[in-house]
Design an enzyme around this catalytic site. Structure first.
Site, PDB file in Angstrom:
ATOM      1  N   ASN A  12      -0.521   2.880  13.252  1.00 27.44           N
ATOM      2  CA  ASN A  12      -0.986   1.872  12.581  1.00 27.44           C
ATOM      3  C   ASN A  12      -0.200   0.680  13.151  1.00 27.44           C
ATOM      4  O   ASN A  12       1.289   0.592  12.987  1.00 27.44           O
ATOM      5  CB  ASN A  12      -0.702   1.922  11.164  1.00 27.44           C
ATOM      6  CG  ASN A  12      -0.754   0.688  10.484  1.00 27.44           C
ATOM      7  OD1 ASN A  12      -1.589  -0.039  10.831  1.00 27.44           O
ATOM      8  ND2 ASN A  12      -0.130   0.506   8.989  1.00 27.44           N
ATOM      9  N   TRP A  13      -0.736  -0.108  13.952  1.00 31.42           N
ATOM     10  CA  TRP A  13       0.036  -1.427  14.633  1.00 31.42           C
ATOM     11  C   TRP A  13       0.110  -2.453  13.967  1.00 31.42           C
ATOM     12  O   TRP A  13       0.821  -3.495  14.208  1.00 31.42           O
ATOM     13  CB  TRP A  13      -0.948  -1.647  15.835  1.00 31.42           C
ATOM     14  CG  TRP A  13      -0.939  -0.810  16.768  1.00 31.42           C
ATOM     15  CD1 TRP A  13      -0.575   0.694  17.033  1.00 31.42           C
ATOM     16  CD2 TRP A  13      -1.589  -0.946  18.234  1.00 31.42           C
ATOM     17  NE1 TRP A  13      -0.818   1.102  18.104  1.00 31.42           N
ATOM     18  CE2 TRP A  13      -1.381   0.493  18.850  1.00 31.42           C
ATOM     19  CE3 TRP A  13      -2.245  -1.831  18.879  1.00 31.42           C
ATOM     20  CZ2 TRP A  13      -2.015   0.554  20.422  1.00 31.42           C
ATOM     21  CZ3 TRP A  13      -2.854  -1.737  20.136  1.00 31.42           C
ATOM     22  CH2 TRP A  13      -2.751  -0.331  20.559  1.00 31.42           C
ATOM     23  N   LYS A  14      -0.193  -2.394  12.329  1.00 31.64           N
ATOM     24  CA  LYS A  14      -0.003  -3.501  11.477  1.00 31.64           C
ATOM     25  C   LYS A  14      -0.637  -4.715  12.269  1.00 31.64           C
ATOM     26  O   LYS A  14      -1.304  -4.741  13.095  1.00 31.64           O
ATOM     27  CB  LYS A  14       1.372  -3.422  11.093  1.00 31.64           C
ATOM     28  CG  LYS A  14       1.777  -2.162  10.589  1.00 31.64           C
ATOM     29  CD  LYS A  14       2.984  -2.169   9.866  1.00 31.64           C
ATOM     30  CE  LYS A  14       3.591  -0.719   9.658  1.00 31.64           C
ATOM     31  NZ  LYS A  14       4.275  -0.560   8.356  1.00 31.64           N
ATOM     32  N   HIS A 102      -3.621   1.095   2.170  1.00 32.78           N
ATOM     33  CA  HIS A 102      -2.264   1.158   2.618  1.00 32.78           C
ATOM     34  C   HIS A 102      -1.268   0.353   1.840  1.00 32.78           C
ATOM     35  O   HIS A 102      -1.835  -0.787   0.997  1.00 32.78           O
ATOM     36  CB  HIS A 102      -2.191   0.493   3.882  1.00 32.78           C
ATOM     37  CG  HIS A 102      -0.719   0.782   4.642  1.00 32.78           C
ATOM     38  ND1 HIS A 102       0.466  -0.105   4.355  1.00 32.78           N
ATOM     39  CD2 HIS A 102      -0.261   1.819   5.680  1.00 32.78           C
ATOM     40  CE1 HIS A 102       1.201   0.373   5.119  1.00 32.78           C
ATOM     41  NE2 HIS A 102       1.016   1.280   6.007  1.00 32.78           N
ATOM     42  N   GLU A 104       0.868  -1.606   1.979  1.00 32.32           N
ATOM     43  CA  GLU A 104       1.205  -3.248   2.251  1.00 32.32           C
ATOM     44  C   GLU A 104       0.079  -3.814   1.637  1.00 32.32           C
ATOM     45  O   GLU A 104       0.148  -5.184   1.303  1.00 32.32           O
ATOM     46  CB  GLU A 104       1.396  -3.369   3.658  1.00 32.32           C
ATOM     47  CG  GLU A 104       2.691  -2.777   4.034  1.00 32.32           C
ATOM     48  CD  GLU A 104       2.936  -2.383   5.400  1.00 32.32           C
ATOM     49  OE1 GLU A 104       2.127  -3.030   6.429  1.00 32.32           O
ATOM     50  OE2 GLU A 104       4.172  -1.826   5.846  1.00 32.32           O
ATOM     51  N   GLU A 174       1.993   8.536   1.729  1.00 31.27           N
ATOM     52  CA  GLU A 174       3.207   7.469   2.373  1.00 31.27           C
ATOM     53  C   GLU A 174       4.134   7.082   1.202  1.00 31.27           C
ATOM     54  O   GLU A 174       3.598   6.080   0.585  1.00 31.27           O
ATOM     55  CB  GLU A 174       2.180   6.321   2.909  1.00 31.27           C
ATOM     56  CG  GLU A 174       1.613   6.715   4.068  1.00 31.27           C
ATOM     57  CD  GLU A 174       1.528   5.595   4.944  1.00 31.27           C
ATOM     58  OE1 GLU A 174       2.026   5.673   6.294  1.00 31.27           O
ATOM     59  OE2 GLU A 174       1.064   4.435   4.676  1.00 31.27           O
ATOM     60  N   GLY A 180       8.771   1.725   6.708  1.00 33.40           N
ATOM     61  CA  GLY A 180       9.438   0.489   7.486  1.00 33.40           C
ATOM     62  C   GLY A 180      10.820   0.535   7.165  1.00 33.40           C
ATOM     63  O   GLY A 180      11.383  -0.785   7.514  1.00 33.40           O
ATOM     64  N   SER A 220       8.581   5.850   8.400  1.00 37.88           N
ATOM     65  CA  SER A 220       9.392   5.704   9.079  1.00 37.88           C
ATOM     66  C   SER A 220       9.378   7.046   9.995  1.00 37.88           C
ATOM     67  O   SER A 220      10.744   7.530  10.425  1.00 37.88           O
ATOM     68  CB  SER A 220      10.766   5.558   8.429  1.00 37.88           C
ATOM     69  OG  SER A 220      10.801   4.369   7.713  1.00 37.88           O
ATOM     70  N   GLY A 242       5.908   1.447  12.722  1.00 33.13           N
ATOM     71  CA  GLY A 242       6.771   1.084  13.756  1.00 33.13           C
ATOM     72  C   GLY A 242       6.652   1.798  15.102  1.00 33.13           C
ATOM     73  O   GLY A 242       6.673   1.001  16.287  1.00 33.13           O
TER      74      GLY A 242
HETATM   75  C1  PEP Z   1       2.608   2.685   8.085  1.00 28.47           C
HETATM   76  O1  PEP Z   1       2.674   1.570   8.471  1.00 28.47           O
HETATM   77  O2  PEP Z   1       1.933   3.317   7.428  1.00 28.47           O
HETATM   78  C2  PEP Z   1       4.094   3.352   8.285  1.00 28.47           C
HETATM   79  C3  PEP Z   1       4.355   4.773   7.682  1.00 28.47           C
HETATM   80  O3  PEP Z   1       4.826   2.433   8.930  1.00 28.47           O
HETATM   81  P1  PEP Z   1       6.352   2.968   9.458  1.00 28.47           P
HETATM   82  O4  PEP Z   1       6.266   4.246  10.190  1.00 28.47           O
HETATM   83  O5  PEP Z   1       6.963   2.007  10.261  1.00 28.47           O
HETATM   84  O6  PEP Z   1       7.329   3.306   8.212  1.00 28.47           O
END
Ligand code: PEP
Length: 260
Positions: A12-14, A102, A104, A174, A180, A220, A242
């Protein structure tokens, strides 16, 4: 029932990488992944909307077996929804997976479980796979309500989804406090929640649907944590934020099976 489930590792490049950077990243990732990686693992990338067409062109021109994904979409096919992108538009770009719900988007853009449910149905209707994200806050974990919270999100997300669509579904667990933050759930905690998700899908439909469901862990994930997470009985893949921005690091995650 024991069923072979192909691992799915998704990046997931966000809101990172403009389309020039995206092209360089996907080319480097394609170079890093071996045919043995592709034989063992399904890989998807979920770039921002503005990169989708560029990435699609690279993947198709060079016959690269990485699936193209999106990070969200609206549920309607078209209409007066300024700034939104429809599932039909994504399907036209050969997008095959869409992240839905998600945390976010839930936290920053007010997406409700009902919105998530509409999106899940709309994505499935276009023949794409929704990656349905569920997970608890730190307060919920500390209050001991993780399993209830996740079960509630999951049942609201799946309302109205047919049994025949169950095999086209991916669920991503998640924990919000792990996204993050550099904190990863312990393998025991991840397994407890992922096995509860599978049990719930079994009760919602049947044992075959539960046995075939692919469940990702996200939060993470790094090359060093991927092997222990992927060894868990009910974790079939990873949703990586990330660490997916760096094609060398992401390729090391995809190659988790080569570690110890
Ligand atoms: C995500 O964006 O779904 C995610 C798990 O991010 P990160 O790996 O940066 O925690």
């Amino acid at each position: 029932m024991s069923v072979e489930r192909r691992p799915l590792i998704s990046g997931n490049w966000k809101m990172h990488h403009n389309h020039f950077e995206a092209i360089r990243t996907i080319q480097r990732l394609a170079y890093n992944l071996s045919s043995a990686d592709h034989d063992a693992v399904d890989v998807s990338v979920h770039p921002p909307f503005t990169d989708l067409r560029s990435i699609q062109t690279v993947l198709e021109a060079d016959d690269i077996p990485i699936a193209l994904g999106a990070q969200h979409c609206h549920w309607e096919e078209s209409g007066s929804f300024t700034g939104e992108v429809s599932p039909t538009m994504l399907a036209k770009l050969n997008v095959s997976l869409v992240i839905v719900g998600h945390s976010e988007r839930r936290q920053n853009f007010g997406e409700s479980d009902e919105d998530v449910n509409r999106k899940v149905q709309a994505v499935l209707a276009q023949g794409m796979t929704p990656i349905v994200c569920v997970g608890e806050t730190l307060e919920e974990r500390e209050a001991g309500s993780t399993l209830d919270r996740v079960a509630d999100q999951l049942s609201r997300s799946l309302t109205g989804v047919n049994r025949s669509q169950a095999s086209s579904l991916v669920v991503a667990y998640e924990p919000i406090w792990a996204i993050g933050t550099g904190r990863t759930a312990t393998p025991e905690d991840a397994q407890e929640v992922c096995s509860a998700i599978r049990r719930q899908v079994g009760e919602f439909w049947d044992a075959e649907a539960a046995g075939g469901l692919r469940i990702q862990y996200g939060g993470s994930v790094k090359p060093v944590s991927a092997p222990d997470l992927m060894r868990l009985q009910d974790v079939d893949g990873l949703l990586v934020g990330g660490a997916s921005l760096d094609p060398d690091e992401f390729a090391r995650i995809v190659a988790y099976r080569l570690v110890g």
